[in-house]
Motif scaffolding. Structure first.
Motif, PDB file in Angstrom:
ATOM      1  N   LEU A   1       1.046  -1.526   0.266  1.00  0.00           N
ATOM      2  CA  LEU A   1      -0.145   0.545   0.164  1.00  0.00           C
ATOM      3  C   LEU A   1       1.051   1.000  -0.107  1.00  0.00           C
ATOM      4  O   LEU A   1       0.539   2.333  -0.965  1.00  0.00           O
ATOM      5  N   GLN A   2       1.550   1.172   0.587  1.00  0.00           N
ATOM      6  CA  GLN A   2       2.638   2.748   1.214  1.00  0.00           C
ATOM      7  C   GLN A   2       3.858   2.792   0.214  1.00  0.00           C
ATOM      8  O   GLN A   2       3.928   3.710  -0.752  1.00  0.00           O
TER       9      GLN A   2
ATOM     10  N   TYR B   1       0.821   5.130  -4.928  1.00  0.00           N
ATOM     11  CA  TYR B   1       1.574   5.659  -6.839  1.00  0.00           C
ATOM     12  C   TYR B   1       0.534   5.973  -7.572  1.00  0.00           C
ATOM     13  O   TYR B   1       0.736   6.026  -8.345  1.00  0.00           O
ATOM     14  N   GLY B   2      -0.854   4.839  -7.300  1.00  0.00           N
ATOM     15  CA  GLY B   2      -1.995   4.943  -8.190  1.00  0.00           C
ATOM     16  C   GLY B   2      -1.841   3.825  -9.941  1.00  0.00           C
ATOM     17  O   GLY B   2      -0.987   3.138  -9.732  1.00  0.00           O
ATOM     18  N   LYS B   3      -2.617   4.612 -10.921  1.00  0.00           N
ATOM     19  CA  LYS B   3      -1.994   4.081 -11.780  1.00  0.00           C
ATOM     20  C   LYS B   3      -1.022   3.730 -12.170  1.00  0.00           C
ATOM     21  O   LYS B   3      -0.415   2.469 -13.005  1.00  0.00           O
ATOM     22  N   TRP B   4       0.417   4.479 -12.214  1.00  0.00           N
ATOM     23  CA  TRP B   4       1.677   3.981 -12.403  1.00  0.00           C
ATOM     24  C   TRP B   4       1.977   2.785 -11.145  1.00  0.00           C
ATOM     25  O   TRP B   4       3.481   2.486 -11.656  1.00  0.00           O
ATOM     26  N   ALA B   5       1.836   2.411 -10.570  1.00  0.00           N
ATOM     27  CA  ALA B   5       2.132   1.120  -9.398  1.00  0.00           C
ATOM     28  C   ALA B   5       1.825  -0.111 -10.447  1.00  0.00           C
ATOM     29  O   ALA B   5       3.572  -0.691 -10.025  1.00  0.00           O
TER      30      ALA B   5
ATOM     31  N   TRP C   1       8.826   6.570  -8.743  1.00  0.00           N
ATOM     32  CA  TRP C   1       9.978   6.082  -9.367  1.00  0.00           C
ATOM     33  C   TRP C   1      10.889   5.801  -8.162  1.00  0.00           C
ATOM     34  O   TRP C   1      11.980   4.884  -7.739  1.00  0.00           O
ATOM     35  N   LEU C   2      11.183   6.395  -7.346  1.00  0.00           N
ATOM     36  CA  LEU C   2      12.205   6.477  -5.966  1.00  0.00           C
ATOM     37  C   LEU C   2      11.671   5.421  -5.511  1.00  0.00           C
ATOM     38  O   LEU C   2      12.524   4.588  -4.245  1.00  0.00           O
ATOM     39  N   SER C   3      10.035   5.225  -5.383  1.00  0.00           N
ATOM     40  CA  SER C   3       9.378   4.324  -4.376  1.00  0.00           C
ATOM     41  C   SER C   3      10.226   2.832  -3.924  1.00  0.00           C
ATOM     42  O   SER C   3      10.442   2.152  -3.565  1.00  0.00           O
TER      43      SER C   3
END
Length: 349
Positions: free
Chosen positions: A30-31, A36-40, A183-185
């Motif tokens: 989740l975090q 990060y929505g649709k980019w996930a 993209w860092l996540s």
């Protein structure tokens, strides 16, 4: 056939090492991804590729250099002096994290099994001590039992979610994060988990004789982690944004499948906590033994006692400071792992 079984054991141990309590509860997904929505979905693909590449590379470096512990690996990546300090900090974080993991085991017994907190701690500690007497084989066998059930549960949740009215939320979720943060996540997530996993992946790589078993086990394990990430993200997305209120998002989804699945899920959560604790204590023991020449059983007992004592008082406030610092260190660590010429996927002649 025997080699194929060993490959699966390595793959399951890799998955079990990464799929800790944070992953199994759904909070990490989740975090680090769903928020990060649709980019996930794309960031999960990136994270999966990194797990396939770098997790396998780490085990191959350990195999090729004969690294007995993560301190030996860090000496290869950073040099002896810097590697020693990084390993010392990693040791400190691992003991803190495993104290919290142990506390989590106690909480499962209180909240879901209606038994005492201390009962949960003692069962975890006694079980760990007994298993570690059998070495790395016990860890391989433990994950060979737990991980297939976790994969099966993930498949059941996936099938159930497909019929949910909001099943395709994952391709249209809104997000309010910058592209840099998006993209860092996955880099932070992968770096942190691999840096923590070195405690078991390094001795695993060094003790296996067949290089191909390590390579294919790492590849299959990395793909398995990616599939579980995607499945969890798919399920959590279908229940957004309301699912944010739950501390155990995957639990709330699993519980909707009925009482039997709820019991299985609770048992699996505990077993994931247990397997992570066993693997980490094993890795910590190997590292500390390089500096203190005492019986492995006595050292294991001392480390577990330390974790037990810390779990009585809590370590959360200190970890809230250590985690971000270790997260930054993990990115530096992964950068050195990437640029290292060691651990080639090509078979040694």
């Amino acid at each position: 056939m025997r080699q194929g079984f060993k490959v699966l054991q390595v793959a399951f141990t890799y998955i079990g090492t990464i799929v800790g309590a944070g992953f199994a509860t759904g909070q990490e997904i989740l975090q680090f991804f769903t928020e990060y929505g649709k980019w996930a979905s794309l960031t999960i693909v990136l994270s999966s590729l990194l797990f396939v590449w770098l997790g396998t590379k780490m085990m191959l470096i350990a195999h090729d250099t004969g690294a007995n512990s993560y301190e030996d690996l860090n000496a290869e990546l950073f040099g002896k002096k810097a590697g020693k300090w990084i390993s010392f900090f990693t040791l400190f974080v691992l003991i803190g994290v495993n104290s919290v993991i142990l506390a989590g085991a106690g909480s499962v017994f209180v909240e879901n099994l209606h038994l005492s907190y201390q009962t949960g701690l003692l069962i975890t500690l006694i079980g760990t001590y007994i298993l570690l007497g059998r070495g790395i084989k016990a860890i391989l066998q433990l994950n060979s039992v737990i991980v297939p059930f976790m994969l099966l549960l993930s498949l059941m949740i996936l099938i159930n979610t497909i019929h949910h009215p909001s099943a395709f939320n994952f391709i249209r979720l809104d997000y309010d994060r910058s592209m840099f943060a998006t993209w860092l996540s996955p880099l932070l997530y992968t770096s942190f988990n691999l840096a923590m996993a070195q405690a078991i992946l390094v001795p695993l790589g060094s003790q296996l004789k067949d290089r191909n078993v390590i390579k294919y086990g790492g590849i299959i394990g990395g793909i398995g982690i990616g599939c579980m990430l995607m499945t969890a993200h798919f399920a959590i997305s279908a229940y957004m944004p309301g699912i944010r209120q739950f501390e155990i998002p995957m639990g709330s989804i699993a519980f909707a499948l009925g009482a039997a699945i709820q019991i299985i899920y609770v048992i699996l959560i505990f077993m994931e906590i247990f397997s992570t604790f066993v693997a980490d204590i094993y890795g910590i023991t190997l590292q500390v033994r390089q500096h203190i020449q005492v019986s492995p059983k006595l050292l294991t007992l001392f480390i577990m006692t330390t974790c037990y004592l810390v779990s009585q008082f809590g370590f959360s406030s200190l970890l809230s400071i250590l985690y971000p610092v270790y997260g930054l260190l993990a990115i530096v660590w992964v950068f050195h792992l990437i640029k290292s010429p060691l651990g080639s996927f090509r078979s040694k002649s």
